[in-house]
Design an enzyme around this catalytic site. Sequence first.
Site, PDB file in Angstrom:
ATOM      1  N   PHE A 115       0.868  -1.174   0.000  1.00 32.79           N
ATOM      2  CA  PHE A 115       0.000   0.000   0.000  1.00 32.79           C
ATOM      3  C   PHE A 115       0.906   1.225   0.000  1.00 32.79           C
ATOM      4  O   PHE A 115       1.570   1.515   0.993  1.00 32.79           O
ATOM      5  CB  PHE A 115      -0.867  -0.039   1.266  1.00 32.79           C
ATOM      6  CG  PHE A 115      -1.935   1.017   1.365  1.00 32.79           C
ATOM      7  CD1 PHE A 115      -3.147   0.877   0.706  1.00 32.79           C
ATOM      8  CD2 PHE A 115      -1.747   2.127   2.173  1.00 32.79           C
ATOM      9  CE1 PHE A 115      -4.152   1.822   0.841  1.00 32.79           C
ATOM     10  CE2 PHE A 115      -2.746   3.081   2.317  1.00 32.79           C
ATOM     11  CZ  PHE A 115      -3.947   2.929   1.643  1.00 32.79           C
ATOM     12  N   GLU A 119       4.452   9.726   1.573  1.00 34.52           N
ATOM     13  CA  GLU A 119       5.513  10.370   0.805  1.00 34.52           C
ATOM     14  C   GLU A 119       6.422  11.131   1.764  1.00 34.52           C
ATOM     15  O   GLU A 119       6.042  11.381   2.920  1.00 34.52           O
ATOM     16  CB  GLU A 119       4.922  11.334  -0.226  1.00 34.52           C
ATOM     17  CG  GLU A 119       4.057  10.663  -1.257  1.00 34.52           C
ATOM     18  CD  GLU A 119       3.444  11.637  -2.260  1.00 34.52           C
ATOM     19  OE1 GLU A 119       2.664  11.200  -3.110  1.00 34.52           O
ATOM     20  OE2 GLU A 119       3.755  12.847  -2.166  1.00 34.52           O
ATOM     21  N   ARG A 245      -7.805   0.460  10.390  1.00 33.69           N
ATOM     22  CA  ARG A 245      -7.423   1.153  11.625  1.00 33.69           C
ATOM     23  C   ARG A 245      -7.870   0.421  12.885  1.00 33.69           C
ATOM     24  O   ARG A 245      -7.092   0.305  13.838  1.00 33.69           O
ATOM     25  CB  ARG A 245      -7.936   2.593  11.595  1.00 33.69           C
ATOM     26  CG  ARG A 245      -6.987   3.515  10.852  1.00 33.69           C
ATOM     27  CD  ARG A 245      -7.507   4.910  10.669  1.00 33.69           C
ATOM     28  NE  ARG A 245      -6.515   5.748  10.010  1.00 33.69           N
ATOM     29  CZ  ARG A 245      -6.789   6.865   9.345  1.00 33.69           C
ATOM     30  NH1 ARG A 245      -8.046   7.278   9.257  1.00 33.69           N
ATOM     31  NH2 ARG A 245      -5.828   7.562   8.780  1.00 33.69           N
ATOM     32  N   GLU A 366      -0.497   4.431   9.470  1.00 32.93           N
ATOM     33  CA  GLU A 366      -1.940   4.488   9.179  1.00 32.93           C
ATOM     34  C   GLU A 366      -2.622   5.636   9.922  1.00 32.93           C
ATOM     35  O   GLU A 366      -3.776   5.524  10.361  1.00 32.93           O
ATOM     36  CB  GLU A 366      -2.607   3.142   9.473  1.00 32.93           C
ATOM     37  CG  GLU A 366      -2.143   2.042   8.522  1.00 32.93           C
ATOM     38  CD  GLU A 366      -2.919   0.759   8.669  1.00 32.93           C
ATOM     39  OE1 GLU A 366      -4.136   0.831   8.909  1.00 32.93           O
ATOM     40  OE2 GLU A 366      -2.304  -0.304   8.530  1.00 32.93           O
TER      41      GLU A 366
END
Length: 383
Positions: A115, A119, A245, A366
């Site tokens: 996934f 960045e 999550r 996440e």
Amino acid sequence: MPEFALEPEQEEWCEELRALAAERLRPLAEKREPGLLNRPLVTALGELGLLDRLFTAGALDLCLMRESLAHGCTEAETALALQGLGASPVARAGSDEQRARWLPGVRAGRTVAAFALSEPGAGSDAASLALRAEPVTGTAGGGGSAAGGGGGWRLSGEKCWISNAPYADFYTVFARTTPGGGARGVTAFLVPADRPGLTGAALDMLSPHPIGSLAFDAVHVTEADVIGTPDRGFRVAMDTLNLFRPSVGAFAVGMARAALDATLAHTAGRTAFGGPLKDLQSVAHRVAEMATRTEAARLLVYAAAAAYDRNEPQVPKSSAMAKLFATETAQFVVDAAVQLHGARALQRGHLLEHLYREVRAPRIYEGATEVQRTIIAKELYAR
């Protein structure tokens, strides 16, 4: 299922998973050097049917799997979760062709997914992605409409802190197709690892699983590579994160329960100051606090998973609360366990030394703890 209790069949399944993790999967994890992709471990998860269950189970079953595996083998839990995180966008929003080509290998443990959202300048703030998806010269329109001309886009930029990079077989990549469009100008792409112009490098991180960076040098993607709809990739990302999550919280609960179990055994058997440690009020009260917080985190995770499975409107808030509280709780519990064990817990190879390294990262990935608080507050004030 009531959020506060599991059915006997679920309890039995969780016990089987804990034993499986400790007896079959942990030896595979211990054979591989940290930071490298453990393909034998991923293959074993496929052979056991656990990867297949990722795509047929609801959020609650996902949480039960992650919590149970984390109790016995955190590496197995993470390998399972990363397969789900990388491939769930394809399973949920991909085309029939994408699903037929990639998902059988993922389910079998032959194909490794990743996934690719974060960045260097856009980690928790996913809406500020800078990876550019520029229309190929000569196609009609701009932004997402370029796909209609058949030429597609060129991806240029970087991704960083990507789990399973640079070893994955394909990446779910989120790129900006409409400059200045914020969350509405992002598109999700399925990018095979052998696509020309795509390179990667491993990062030396605290985590035992592989994490790397990706560089996109005019990587060509077409309409057939789009997951979902052009310019609507942010929703694909958020739908995936809303599912995963709470299960990050379950991972944290699994680590907390492992640390608590180790602490109960140690404080009951270790003698100091004329008796077992458990008879010291300061120790007993600390263990009681560890157990109470772990149970509260577990219930919050289960409630969030049940809300997701029922498609309730408060899923973003529930997921954020579960992730926030469980990861912060696990940090507290593991740290307290180390303190009660003393120097032995800091020895390389000790369970708590391993958990102490593992438990830090979930508070960041996440969506960091601070981001979860922002989500919760926004949801509260929106009402």
